[in-house]
Design a protein around this motif. Sequence first.
Motif, PDB file in Angstrom:
ATOM      1  N   SER A  44       8.530   4.809   6.606  1.00 39.04           N
ATOM      2  CA  SER A  44       9.156   3.606   7.134  1.00 39.04           C
ATOM      3  C   SER A  44      10.307   3.451   6.880  1.00 39.04           C
ATOM      4  CB  SER A  44       8.356   2.172   6.885  1.00 39.04           C
ATOM      5  OG  SER A  44       8.392   1.780   5.513  1.00 39.04           O
ATOM      6  N   ALA A 104      -1.064   7.534  -0.948  1.00 40.59           N
ATOM      7  CA  ALA A 104      -1.339   7.409   0.349  1.00 40.59           C
ATOM      8  C   ALA A 104      -1.347   5.904   1.167  1.00 40.59           C
ATOM      9  CB  ALA A 104      -2.830   7.919   0.573  1.00 40.59           C
ATOM     10  N   THR A 105      -1.763   4.849   0.430  1.00 40.36           N
ATOM     11  CA  THR A 105      -1.814   3.585   0.986  1.00 40.36           C
ATOM     12  C   THR A 105      -0.402   2.843   0.747  1.00 40.36           C
ATOM     13  OG1 THR A 105      -2.395   2.540  -1.267  1.00 40.36           O
ATOM     14  CG2 THR A 105      -4.040   3.430   0.206  1.00 40.36           C
ATOM     15  N   THR A 106       0.478   3.176  -0.184  1.00 39.28           N
ATOM     16  CA  THR A 106       1.582   2.449  -0.219  1.00 39.28           C
ATOM     17  C   THR A 106       2.981   3.224  -0.354  1.00 39.28           C
ATOM     18  OG1 THR A 106       1.539   2.380  -2.745  1.00 39.28           O
ATOM     19  CG2 THR A 106       0.666   0.484  -1.589  1.00 39.28           C
ATOM     20  N   THR A 127       2.241  -0.966   3.821  1.00 37.46           N
ATOM     21  CA  THR A 127       1.085  -0.333   3.497  1.00 37.46           C
ATOM     22  C   THR A 127       0.396   0.465   4.614  1.00 37.46           C
ATOM     23  OG1 THR A 127      -0.397  -2.263   3.944  1.00 37.46           O
ATOM     24  CG2 THR A 127       0.534  -1.916   1.708  1.00 37.46           C
ATOM     25  N   LYS A 128      -0.372   1.408   4.498  1.00 32.86           N
ATOM     26  CA  LYS A 128      -1.206   2.022   5.170  1.00 32.86           C
ATOM     27  C   LYS A 128      -1.931   1.075   6.517  1.00 32.86           C
ATOM     28  CE  LYS A 128      -4.771   5.690   5.863  1.00 32.86           C
ATOM     29  NZ  LYS A 128      -5.589   6.624   5.122  1.00 32.86           N
ATOM     30  N   GLY A 129      -1.666   1.333   7.640  1.00 34.52           N
ATOM     31  CA  GLY A 129      -2.407   0.584   8.748  1.00 34.52           C
ATOM     32  C   GLY A 129      -1.512  -0.544   8.972  1.00 34.52           C
ATOM     33  N   SER A 130      -0.124  -0.731   8.343  1.00 38.76           N
ATOM     34  CA  SER A 130       0.708  -2.021   8.884  1.00 38.76           C
ATOM     35  C   SER A 130       2.089  -1.331   9.362  1.00 38.76           C
ATOM     36  CB  SER A 130       0.976  -2.891   7.656  1.00 38.76           C
ATOM     37  OG  SER A 130       1.489  -2.183   6.592  1.00 38.76           O
ATOM     38  N   TYR A 131       2.281  -0.170   9.257  1.00 40.73           N
ATOM     39  CA  TYR A 131       3.599   0.352   9.722  1.00 40.73           C
ATOM     40  C   TYR A 131       3.582   1.522  10.910  1.00 40.73           C
ATOM     41  CZ  TYR A 131       2.941   4.976   7.934  1.00 40.73           C
ATOM     42  OH  TYR A 131       2.287   6.112   7.786  1.00 40.73           O
ATOM     43  N   GLU A 132       2.296   1.536  11.330  1.00 40.62           N
ATOM     44  CA  GLU A 132       2.242   2.828  12.135  1.00 40.62           C
ATOM     45  C   GLU A 132       3.037   2.627  13.622  1.00 40.62           C
ATOM     46  OE1 GLU A 132      -0.697   3.636   9.124  1.00 40.62           O
ATOM     47  OE2 GLU A 132      -0.174   1.868  10.393  1.00 40.62           O
ATOM     48  N   PRO A 167       3.613   5.589   3.256  1.00 45.72           N
ATOM     49  CA  PRO A 167       3.899   4.811   4.177  1.00 45.72           C
ATOM     50  C   PRO A 167       5.368   4.156   4.307  1.00 45.72           C
ATOM     51  CG  PRO A 167       1.582   4.312   3.586  1.00 45.72           C
ATOM     52  CD  PRO A 167       2.335   5.171   2.395  1.00 45.72           C
TER      53      PRO A 167
END
Length: 315
Positions: A51, A42-44, A175-180, A47
Motif C-alpha cells: 500500500s 501475510a496479514t500486516t 491489513t489483508k482485506g482492507s487495502y486491495e 499489505p
Amino acid sequence: MGRKGLFLVLFLLSALSIFIGVKDLMIHALLYGDSQQWLIVATTRLPRTISLILAGATMSICGLIMQHLTQNRFVSPTTAGTMDSARLGILLVMLFLPSASTAVRTLAAFIFAFLGTMVFLGLSRLLPTKDPIFLPLLGVMFGNVVGSLATFFAYQFQLIQNMSSWLQGNFSLVTKGSYELLYLTIPLFFIIYYFAYFFTVVGLGEDVAVNLGINYSLVQTLGIGLVSAASSLVLIMVGTVPFLGVIVPNIISLTYGDHIKQTIWITALYGSLFLLICDIISRIVIAPYEVPVSLIVGIIGSLIFIYLLVRRNRA
C-alpha cells in the motif's frame, strides 16, 4: 541514479519495511516456515508495504498530471481542493447511507473530487494575475472552505472521529482485506501513460494544444477524472498524504525534464521511495510506537517545498 539502481533501492526499502515493527521477524524462522512469522508477513507487513508503494506512486503521478493540466508547479490534489471535496463526499454517504459499501463510498469520493476540482479550475480562470503562487493559494482556500463544511456536518452528526482518519495518512491499520482497492490504481497508471502525450501538450497551453489538433477541454477533463479516481482510492484506503504530489514531480522535472511519457514511471518510483522512507522513520522515531506517516511527510515535504519556493524566486 539509473532505473536499475532505483529498483534495487525500492527492493531494499521494501524488505526493510517488512521487517520493521513491534513484533520482530527472524529470517531463519521464515526460512524454516514458522507459521506465526509468515502470518504476520501475510496479514500486516506485506499489505502495508504494498500500500505504501502504490499510494506513493499514485499521489506523485496525480501531482504530475495536475501540474501539467494547470500549468502550475505547485498544484496537486491536496492543494486544489480535490481531497477535501472527496472527504465531503464520503461524509455525506456516511450520513445518508450509513451502511454503504466501500465501493459506494469510493464512488462518492470520486464524484465529489471531480466536481470540486472542476470548480477549482473554474475559479482559477477568474484570477487576474499569472503569478503561479496565487493558484495553489486559491486551491488551499477553496479546500479549507469545503473542509470546514465537512467538519461542520461531522460535528453536527458526531462523525468527527471518523473524519479524522481521512485527515492523516496512516498505514498502521492496513491489513489483508482492507487495502486491495489500491490495486485499481495500477490500470489507472497505464491509462494515464497512454494519454501522457496529450497531457504533455495540454501543459504547453491551450493555444499550442489547439494548433496541434487536440481538444484542450476534453483532455483536461479526462485528466481531472483520472486524478480524481486515483486520489479517491488513496483517500479511502489510507487517508491524505500532504506535499507528496507537489515535491516529487518538481524534483523529477528538475532532473529529467517535463515530458510525462518519459518521466511518469520515474515519478512513480521516487514517490514510492519517498513514502517508504517516511513510513520507516515514522515507525522507528518513537519505537515501539509510531506516528502517522503524514506527519513525517509533512515535515520533510514542507522543508523541500520551501526550498523549491526559494529556488524559484532566485531563478
